[in-house]
Motif scaffolding. Structure first.
Motif, PDB file in Angstrom:
ATOM      1  N   VAL A 153       0.778  -1.164   0.112  1.00  0.00           N
ATOM      2  CA  VAL A 153       0.013  -0.014  -0.045  1.00  0.00           C
ATOM      3  C   VAL A 153       0.765   1.409   0.045  1.00  0.00           C
ATOM      4  N   PHE A 154       0.465   2.268  -0.924  1.00  0.00           N
ATOM      5  CA  PHE A 154       0.908   3.594  -0.987  1.00  0.00           C
ATOM      6  C   PHE A 154       0.109   4.601  -0.596  1.00  0.00           C
ATOM      7  N   ASP A 155       0.189   5.054   0.276  1.00  0.00           N
ATOM      8  CA  ASP A 155      -0.840   6.338   0.832  1.00  0.00           C
ATOM      9  C   ASP A 155      -0.233   7.735   0.121  1.00  0.00           C
ATOM     10  N   ASP A 156      -0.710   8.101  -0.637  1.00  0.00           N
ATOM     11  CA  ASP A 156      -0.238   9.420  -1.568  1.00  0.00           C
ATOM     12  C   ASP A 156      -1.056  10.879  -0.715  1.00  0.00           C
ATOM     13  N   VAL A 157      -1.666  10.752   0.160  1.00  0.00           N
ATOM     14  CA  VAL A 157      -2.274  11.634   0.605  1.00  0.00           C
ATOM     15  C   VAL A 157      -1.654  13.187   1.238  1.00  0.00           C
ATOM     16  N   ASN A 158      -0.320  12.954   1.542  1.00  0.00           N
ATOM     17  CA  ASN A 158       0.340  14.049   2.005  1.00  0.00           C
ATOM     18  C   ASN A 158       1.151  14.682   0.702  1.00  0.00           C
ATOM     19  N   SER A 159       1.086  13.933  -0.192  1.00  0.00           N
ATOM     20  CA  SER A 159       1.785  14.498  -1.380  1.00  0.00           C
ATOM     21  C   SER A 159       1.087  15.878  -1.928  1.00  0.00           C
ATOM     22  N   LEU A 160       1.752  16.742  -2.347  1.00  0.00           N
ATOM     23  CA  LEU A 160       1.194  18.141  -2.870  1.00  0.00           C
ATOM     24  C   LEU A 160       0.491  18.099  -4.299  1.00  0.00           C
ATOM     25  N   THR A 161      -0.092  19.091  -4.280  1.00  0.00           N
ATOM     26  CA  THR A 161      -0.688  18.764  -5.851  1.00  0.00           C
ATOM     27  C   THR A 161      -0.043  19.640  -6.927  1.00  0.00           C
ATOM     28  N   LEU A 162       0.061  18.976  -7.987  1.00  0.00           N
ATOM     29  CA  LEU A 162       0.856  19.574  -9.361  1.00  0.00           C
ATOM     30  C   LEU A 162      -0.127  19.870 -10.076  1.00  0.00           C
ATOM     31  N   ASP A 163      -0.283  21.143 -10.433  1.00  0.00           N
ATOM     32  CA  ASP A 163      -1.378  21.672 -11.362  1.00  0.00           C
ATOM     33  C   ASP A 163      -1.037  21.603 -12.864  1.00  0.00           C
ATOM     34  N   THR A 164      -2.047  21.685 -13.635  1.00  0.00           N
ATOM     35  CA  THR A 164      -1.678  21.767 -14.991  1.00  0.00           C
ATOM     36  C   THR A 164      -0.748  22.843 -15.395  1.00  0.00           C
ATOM     37  N   ASP A 165      -0.579  23.945 -14.759  1.00  0.00           N
ATOM     38  CA  ASP A 165       0.254  24.902 -15.034  1.00  0.00           C
ATOM     39  C   ASP A 165       1.756  24.688 -14.831  1.00  0.00           C
ATOM     40  N   GLY A 166       2.236  23.413 -14.027  1.00  0.00           N
ATOM     41  CA  GLY A 166       3.424  22.984 -13.820  1.00  0.00           C
ATOM     42  C   GLY A 166       3.564  23.349 -12.573  1.00  0.00           C
ATOM     43  N   GLU A 167       2.892  24.132 -11.686  1.00  0.00           N
ATOM     44  CA  GLU A 167       3.399  24.669 -10.501  1.00  0.00           C
ATOM     45  C   GLU A 167       2.664  23.719  -9.403  1.00  0.00           C
ATOM     46  N   VAL A 168       3.486  23.863  -8.196  1.00  0.00           N
ATOM     47  CA  VAL A 168       3.183  22.864  -7.130  1.00  0.00           C
ATOM     48  C   VAL A 168       2.181  23.669  -6.330  1.00  0.00           C
ATOM     49  N   LYS A 169       1.227  23.131  -5.507  1.00  0.00           N
ATOM     50  CA  LYS A 169       0.116  23.880  -4.859  1.00  0.00           C
ATOM     51  C   LYS A 169       0.250  23.236  -3.508  1.00  0.00           C
ATOM     52  N   PRO A 170       0.186  24.146  -2.434  1.00  0.00           N
ATOM     53  CA  PRO A 170       0.164  23.831  -0.966  1.00  0.00           C
ATOM     54  C   PRO A 170      -1.333  22.792  -0.818  1.00  0.00           C
ATOM     55  N   LEU A 171      -1.617  22.059  -1.457  1.00  0.00           N
ATOM     56  CA  LEU A 171      -3.020  21.490  -1.263  1.00  0.00           C
ATOM     57  C   LEU A 171      -2.610  19.849  -1.209  1.00  0.00           C
ATOM     58  N   ARG A 172      -2.952  19.247  -0.196  1.00  0.00           N
ATOM     59  CA  ARG A 172      -3.154  17.837   0.079  1.00  0.00           C
ATOM     60  C   ARG A 172      -4.346  17.220  -0.004  1.00  0.00           C
ATOM     61  N   GLY A 173      -4.222  15.853  -0.103  1.00  0.00           N
ATOM     62  CA  GLY A 173      -5.496  15.140   0.096  1.00  0.00           C
ATOM     63  C   GLY A 173      -6.491  15.135   1.595  1.00  0.00           C
ATOM     64  N   GLU A 174      -7.290  14.863   1.501  1.00  0.00           N
ATOM     65  CA  GLU A 174      -8.107  14.776   2.941  1.00  0.00           C
ATOM     66  C   GLU A 174      -8.199  12.821   3.121  1.00  0.00           C
ATOM     67  N   GLY A 175      -8.141  12.604   4.495  1.00  0.00           N
ATOM     68  CA  GLY A 175      -8.310  11.352   4.835  1.00  0.00           C
ATOM     69  C   GLY A 175      -7.075  10.520   4.496  1.00  0.00           C
ATOM     70  N   SER A 176      -7.296   9.706   3.532  1.00  0.00           N
ATOM     71  CA  SER A 176      -6.287   9.044   2.917  1.00  0.00           C
ATOM     72  C   SER A 176      -6.525   8.772   1.481  1.00  0.00           C
ATOM     73  N   ASP A 177      -5.302   8.308   0.773  1.00  0.00           N
ATOM     74  CA  ASP A 177      -5.302   8.118  -0.584  1.00  0.00           C
ATOM     75  C   ASP A 177      -4.039   7.055  -0.957  1.00  0.00           C
ATOM     76  N   GLU A 178      -4.981   5.879  -0.933  1.00  0.00           N
ATOM     77  CA  GLU A 178      -4.202   4.689  -0.913  1.00  0.00           C
ATOM     78  C   GLU A 178      -4.244   4.282  -2.451  1.00  0.00           C
ATOM     79  N   TYR A 179      -3.098   3.721  -2.808  1.00  0.00           N
ATOM     80  CA  TYR A 179      -2.853   2.704  -3.870  1.00  0.00           C
ATOM     81  C   TYR A 179      -2.401   1.429  -3.649  1.00  0.00           C
TER      82      TYR A 179
END
Length: 557
Positions: A153-179
């Motif tokens: 299991v890989f939980d990606d919830v704390n990884s920041l968001t990479l927007d379509t404009d190429g910038e990293v946004k200070p947005l994480r997931g909520e709860g859990s985001d498991e692969y």
């Protein structure tokens, strides 16, 4: 706004046909043994790319959904995901085995760096007695996607968001985001599934597969060229010439730049520390362009070491251009601070500082980031950003881009090569590296470059040196290295016997280039690792115990 070439191609939106909602869960079927399981009490789910995961647009998958009281079952051709209200009660039915969905059997992956490690124990850069080293200093590898119990299991919830404009946004997931990787002991398929969602390992240039020279040492241009001539005379082929941090002003700064005398040894001006620098040291390299050209004439590719944390200061050749781009007070020498979260700085950092040197002959950059994981954006690790944007920038003028830097978490395989850091020159360090290298394949990180021969201390042990060169010959990258205090790594410094054996192996490495390049293609095209643990092919108990043994370029059908 980022310059266009610094915007990555991402396809994060999953097809609606592959998505199922149930309770507080959103489930995406990505493959018949790969599921994305998001859990959010507020039903907030993330569709954007993250720093790790870029691709979720897989073809429509075939699966059946069966809902029973307090239970949902998603069945593919390969397995069944069993969901219950409590996450800890969820299970995978894999070939008739009902398995918990956790990392209890995880075979682990790799870690950020081996800086200061003596084998498995961290002792820093100062020697310590064994009794003074706590057990907590033992190296801790991050989780991979391969598991003894068949589920990782890989939980990606704390990884920041990479927007379509190429910038990293200070947005994480909520709860859990498991692969959830439910591949049993088919470890190669698990790693290929990781590449599917994160992006593949790119093709590296052919020259990177040869022998590298590297040393942290204050060379003059003439000394460095004499050294390269010595390798030619000894018929020891090299393909990469590394120039460590002393290409720029790191010492002699007061004598040549008169920082304190000019009243500019202040916080406003950025002080006088020489760890970061971008201007060639004129004492050592009076005509650096001619120096670089002479190295290129030897058919060698050039990389320079970077410690970028100090930003750009008033004495740098590039300062006025960067200051203008950043809107700082250039007339009074105001310090342009390092800020990898600022798009204006990112653009100037590449276009004004690095690209001109590439035009002069620098093929790629060795990013030696050691200043921790904090930046001006909460949660943004500067190492990740440096790796990401440096690689994209190098791709703008290289068909096979390259960087050399430390590991920054899952997805780092997109930015080869890995620099494993400053290890101690001891048998224990050499003993760790075969396992460390092979095990990194469990997280798709197939291109570790170690300091072959070690970095810290050492007494010119001919046998240790020879064994390390032999390991380097059958490693992903063979980069001879040492620091400015320990013994250098020229083969002829270690006695006749060590010289003969080590030079034979360095020549062998060069002869292997066509074979290695074929393996390189297979890694990029098919996701097959160059170095793999024994259990990728043999699932007997002995294969799992043989941690220091590995396959090197296995062409499996």
């Amino acid at each position: 706004m980022l310059d266009k070439h610094l915007v990555a191609d991402v396809r994060p939106q999953a097809k609606k046909e592959n998505i199922v909602y149930w309770g507080n869960y959103r489930i995406t079927v990505l493959q018949d043994r790969l599921f994305r399981l998001e859990r959010s009490e507020n039903q907030l789910f993330r569709d954007e790319a993250t720093q790790s995961v870029w691709f979720r647009d897989m073809p429509i998958q075939e699966f059946q959904v069966t809902e029973r009281e307090q239970e949902l079952m998603l069945t593919t051709e390969a397995c069944t995901l069993i969901l219950r209200a409590k996450r800890e009660d969820c299970r995978i039915d894999l070939e008739g085995q009902i398995l918990e969905i956790n990392n209890s059997g995880n075979l682990l992956g790799t870690s950020r760096t081996l800086d200061g490690y003596d084998g498995q124990m961290f002792i820093g850069l100062q020697n310590k007695k064994a009794a003074d080293i706590p057990e907590t200093a033992r190296i801790k590898l991050e989780k991979g996607v391969c598991s003894l119990n068949g589920v990782a299991v890989f939980d990606d919830v704390n990884s920041l968001t990479l927007d379509t404009d190429g910038e990293v946004k200070p947005l994480r997931g909520e709860g859990s985001d498991e692969y959830i990787f439910a591949y049993g002991d088919d470890y190669r398929s698990a790693v290929k599934a990781l590449y599917m969602i994160c992006g593949s390992t790119p093709l590296i240039p052919r020259f990177a597969l040869g022998n590298w020279w590297s040393r942290y040492y204050i060379y003059t241009d003439k000394e460095y060229l004499r050294l390269l001539n010595s390798f030619e005379e000894q018929k020891v082929p090299l393909t990469v010439a590394t120039i460590d941090m002393d290409w720029h002003y790191s010492t002699q700064m007061e004598e040549d730049l008169h920082i304190t005398e000019k009243g500019r040894n202040t916080e406003f001006h950025g002080g006088n520390n020489g760890w970061t620098g971008y201007s060639w040291n004129k004492r050592l390299f009076p005509d650096y362009r001619s120096f670089l050209q002479k190295i290129k004439n030897k058919n060698l590719k050039i990389t320079l070491n970077l410690h970028p944390a100090g930003g750009i200061r008033w004495w740098e050749d590039c300062y006025e251009d960067v200051a203008k781009a950043m809107g700082v007070d250039a007339e009074n020498g105001e310090w342009v601070k390092f800020d990898i979260a600022n798009t204006d700085f990112i653009n100037a950092y590449f276009s004004k500082v690095h690209k001109p040197y590439e035009d002069d002959g620098v093929a790629f950059w060795w990013i030696d980031w050691q200043q921790g994981a904090k930046s001006n954006m909460e949660g943004l690790d500067p190492l990740w950003s440096l790796n990401h944007y440096h690689y994209l920038d190098n791709a703008s003028n290289h068909s096979a881009p390259l960087i050399l830097s430390r590991y920054a978490g899952i997805g780092s395989h997109r930015y080869p090569l890995g620099f494993s850091g400053d290890t101690w020159v001891r048998w224990s360090s050499l003993k760790l590296q075969p396992y460390f290298t092979a095990n990194a394949s469990n997280v798709g990180y197939t291109w570790w470059s170690h300091d072959i021969g070690g970095h810290v201390a050492g007494k010119g042990d001919g046998e240790l040196y020879t064994r390390w060169v032999q390991f380097g010959t059958f490693s992903p990258i063979n980069r001879l290295h040492s620091n400015n205090l320990s013994w250098s790594k020229e083969p002829w410094l270690y006695g006749d016997r060590a010289e003969k054996i080590s030079t034979d192996f360095l020549r062998l490495r060069h002869r292997l280039l066509p074979y290695l390049y074929t393996a390189n293609i297979r890694t990029a095209r098919d996701g097959e690792p160059l170095v793999a643990p024994m259990y990728y092919r043999d699932h007997s108990p002995l294969a799992y115990r043989a941690k220091n043994q590995y396959y090197f370029v296995i062409f499996l059908l």
